[in-house]
Scaffold this active site. Sequence first.
Site, mmCIF file in Angstrom:
data_model
loop_
_atom_site.group_PDB
_atom_site.id
_atom_site.type_symbol
_atom_site.label_atom_id
_atom_site.label_comp_id
_atom_site.label_asym_id
_atom_site.label_seq_id
_atom_site.Cartn_x
_atom_site.Cartn_y
_atom_site.Cartn_z
ATOM 1 N N GLY A 13 0.824 -1.216 0.000
ATOM 2 C CA GLY A 13 0.000 0.000 0.000
ATOM 3 C C GLY A 13 0.847 1.250 0.000
ATOM 4 C CB ALA A 14 4.342 1.756 -0.829
ATOM 5 C CB SER A 15 0.209 3.825 -4.486
ATOM 6 O OG SER A 15 -0.980 3.589 -3.760
ATOM 7 C CB VAL A 64 -1.698 -7.691 -0.299
ATOM 8 C CG1 VAL A 64 -0.474 -6.882 -0.690
ATOM 9 C CG2 VAL A 64 -2.872 -6.784 0.047
ATOM 10 C CG ASN A 90 0.227 0.954 4.824
ATOM 11 O OD1 ASN A 90 -0.196 1.626 5.761
ATOM 12 N ND2 ASN A 90 0.008 1.295 3.550
ATOM 13 C CB SER A 142 -7.223 0.802 12.810
ATOM 14 O OG SER A 142 -8.175 1.806 13.109
ATOM 15 C CE1 TYR A 155 -9.862 -0.108 8.141
ATOM 16 C CE2 TYR A 155 -10.369 0.755 10.316
ATOM 17 C CZ TYR A 155 -9.502 0.648 9.246
ATOM 18 O OH TYR A 155 -8.283 1.285 9.270
#
Length: 256
Positions: A13-15, A64, A90, A142, A155
Amino acid sequence: MDILNGAVTLVTGASRGLGKDIALELAEAGARLACVATRAENAAATVAEIQRRGGQAIALGCRVEVAAEVSRLFGQLEEQLGPCDILVNNAGITRPQLTLEMTEENWDQHMDINVKSVFLCSQAAARQMRPRRSGCIINIGSILGRNAFPATLGYCTSKAAVDHMTRVLAIEWARYGIRVNCVAPGYIQTDMIDRLVEDKKLTVEDLKKRTPQRRLGTGRDVAKAVRFVASQDAGFMTGEVMVIDGGWTAFGYYQT
Ligand code: NDP
């Protein structure tokens, strides 16, 4: 400071959002980065920014939650940078729905992208770490994994699972020199929050009012915590969930 000294580090999730800030921070600390997004081109801007600052990074694509893609991802990592030293799980989604109206698809998406992915990526990373008797896995949880929030069953449940998976993996893999921890942010200004505001699920003003520090967090707040956990300064820390939330979860009084 070169505390991570060439460590091969994969951030999912590094974008954008937290993943981008975490990748930039770990690169600054000396890590060599694999920046992962659903498609490699989505992570290209993060890679370009790391390179512009003099760091080393590649972009890789992977959904992922898909086992075959995760297996291919870690193969590409080993081929291009070497075996994984640090993994940051992440990538994640939130799709708020009232439970009485919630669909099976909504449940499955949260469990697949937020939970199954952590199992798949951690297992693949640990298989590369075990022979070298060293490694560090950091899951991004979270505050919703600890406290209950309305209309977020998928979530909240998924992030609670991430907290507990952290503990189980930590005790199982301590014997291999692998540390597993979780960094659990409160509300951080990212696209994820912008979308919730756009959808009228919450307002920034209400979030600020509910936070003792009276502000939202920044990606850098979280990235700094991840940098510490990844470093040898945190060498005796494993199985821990570290909350970064401006006091949100400590607060038990009523809103003033
Ligand atoms: P964003 O929505 O800004 O970014 C999500 C990232 O995850 C993107 O890089 C996206 O890649 C990637 N991603 C989404 N689905 C997949 C998938 N199936 N496979 C691979 N990558 C995927 O999220 P944030 O930066 O806000 O959140 C990052 C993490 O932090 C999440 O785990 C979230 O739950 C957690 N978090 C966030 C908080 C906040 O306030 N923002 C608070 C607490 C926790 P692509 O660009 O390719 O879509």
